[in-house]
Design a protein around this motif. Structure first.
Motif, PDB file in Angstrom:
ATOM      1  N   ALA A   1       3.152   0.142  -9.788  1.00 20.55           N
ATOM      2  CA  ALA A   1       3.539  -0.636  -8.507  1.00 20.55           C
ATOM      3  C   ALA A   1       3.938  -1.935  -8.373  1.00 20.55           C
ATOM      4  CB  ALA A   1       2.105  -0.739  -7.666  1.00 20.55           C
ATOM      5  N   SER A   2       3.730  -2.574  -9.363  1.00 26.30           N
ATOM      6  CA  SER A   2       4.312  -4.090  -9.512  1.00 26.30           C
ATOM      7  C   SER A   2       5.804  -3.966 -10.078  1.00 26.30           C
ATOM      8  CB  SER A   2       3.574  -5.033 -10.326  1.00 26.30           C
ATOM      9  OG  SER A   2       3.305  -4.605 -11.595  1.00 26.30           O
ATOM     10  N   ARG A   3       6.190  -2.793 -10.870  1.00 28.00           N
ATOM     11  CA  ARG A   3       7.662  -2.728 -11.162  1.00 28.00           C
ATOM     12  C   ARG A   3       8.399  -2.398 -10.010  1.00 28.00           C
ATOM     13  NH1 ARG A   3       5.371   0.002 -15.863  1.00 28.00           N
ATOM     14  NH2 ARG A   3       5.404   1.954 -14.995  1.00 28.00           N
TER      15      ARG A   3
ATOM     16  N   ILE B   1       2.601  -7.087  -5.224  1.00 31.05           N
ATOM     17  CA  ILE B   1       1.214  -6.292  -5.263  1.00 31.05           C
ATOM     18  C   ILE B   1       0.319  -6.817  -6.140  1.00 31.05           C
ATOM     19  CG2 ILE B   1       0.383  -4.145  -5.864  1.00 31.05           C
ATOM     20  CD1 ILE B   1       2.976  -2.703  -5.223  1.00 31.05           C
ATOM     21  N   SER B   2      -0.798  -7.306  -5.690  1.00 31.21           N
ATOM     22  CA  SER B   2      -1.808  -7.634  -6.499  1.00 31.21           C
ATOM     23  C   SER B   2      -3.004  -6.609  -6.891  1.00 31.21           C
ATOM     24  CB  SER B   2      -2.849  -8.741  -5.416  1.00 31.21           C
ATOM     25  OG  SER B   2      -3.547  -8.055  -4.496  1.00 31.21           O
ATOM     26  N   LEU B   3      -3.512  -6.830  -7.875  1.00 26.95           N
ATOM     27  CA  LEU B   3      -4.519  -5.895  -8.681  1.00 26.95           C
ATOM     28  C   LEU B   3      -5.626  -5.767  -7.498  1.00 26.95           C
ATOM     29  CD1 LEU B   3      -5.302  -4.099 -10.839  1.00 26.95           C
ATOM     30  CD2 LEU B   3      -6.360  -6.223 -12.029  1.00 26.95           C
ATOM     31  N   SER B   4      -5.843  -6.581  -6.751  1.00 24.44           N
ATOM     32  CA  SER B   4      -6.908  -6.539  -5.690  1.00 24.44           C
ATOM     33  C   SER B   4      -6.590  -5.638  -4.781  1.00 24.44           C
ATOM     34  CB  SER B   4      -7.567  -7.980  -5.287  1.00 24.44           C
ATOM     35  OG  SER B   4      -6.511  -8.313  -4.490  1.00 24.44           O
TER      36      SER B   4
ATOM     37  N   ARG C   1       0.756  -1.114   0.010  1.00 24.23           N
ATOM     38  CA  ARG C   1      -0.103   0.077   0.133  1.00 24.23           C
ATOM     39  C   ARG C   1       0.740   1.136   0.081  1.00 24.23           C
ATOM     40  NH1 ARG C   1      -4.108  -2.933   3.052  1.00 24.23           N
ATOM     41  NH2 ARG C   1      -5.713  -3.333   1.617  1.00 24.23           N
ATOM     42  N   ARG C   2       2.061   1.165   0.697  1.00 26.32           N
ATOM     43  CA  ARG C   2       2.628   2.426   0.645  1.00 26.32           C
ATOM     44  C   ARG C   2       3.270   2.608  -0.688  1.00 26.32           C
ATOM     45  NH1 ARG C   2       4.625   1.021   5.982  1.00 26.32           N
ATOM     46  NH2 ARG C   2       4.141   2.723   7.411  1.00 26.32           N
ATOM     47  N   VAL C   3       3.565   1.499  -1.531  1.00 28.08           N
ATOM     48  CA  VAL C   3       4.206   1.814  -2.790  1.00 28.08           C
ATOM     49  C   VAL C   3       2.889   2.333  -3.769  1.00 28.08           C
ATOM     50  CG1 VAL C   3       4.747   0.665  -4.984  1.00 28.08           C
ATOM     51  CG2 VAL C   3       5.768   0.060  -2.983  1.00 28.08           C
TER      52      VAL C   3
END
Length: 143
Positions: A51-53, A58-61, A28-30
């Motif tokens: 975010a996933s980079r 991190i999930s899409l949900s 969440r911080r990202v």
């Protein structure tokens, strides 16, 4: 990742999530840092990709859940521009309208005192006071 104390910055957004009962995880911080830094109108998938980079866990949900709470708490606004996915922007900025480029999908923010005055005049003539409004223009660059 620097924490910002500006309105709409990561610490403000973290406080909103905490008040809503969500834990402030690394993921969440990202997401919050990306929101605080960005000046664009990303959709959830664009946020997820950015975010996933930075954090592959991190999930899409998590993105959807985070954005839903921030929207419910009034920290961000959701826009659904003609047929596209929901896009997000900070709710703490000065009122502005949007021009959507139909070819590129770019969202251009603008403010026009002429338009604002005309809207007020029309509402007044019809016996209304404007409480809120959104103006979206859709166009293509002239050739």
């Amino acid at each position: 990742m620097a924490e910002t104390t500006e309105p709409g910055g990561t610490s403000d957004l973290e406080a909103i999530l905490r008040e809503a009962g969500l834990r402030i995880t690394r993921q969440r911080r990202v997401i919050l840092a990306i929101l605080a830094e960005g000046g664009d109108h990303p959709d959830a998938l664009a946020l997820f990709r950015r975010a996933s980079r930075q954090d592959a866990t991190i999930s899409l949900s998590t993105v959807y859940r985070t954005m839903k709470v921030l929207e419910e708490k009034g920290a961000i606004q959701r826009h659904t521009f003609e047929g596209g996915p929901a896009r997000f922007e900070h709710a703490d900025g000065r009122h502005h309208d949007h021009l959507i480029d139909l070819d590129s999908g770019a969202v251009i923010e603008f403010r026009s005192e002429k338009i604002e005055k005309l809207q007020e005049e029309i509402a007044r003539e019809l016996g209304y006071e404007i409480v809120s409004h959104r103006l979206e223009l859709y166009g293509r660059r002239r050739k």
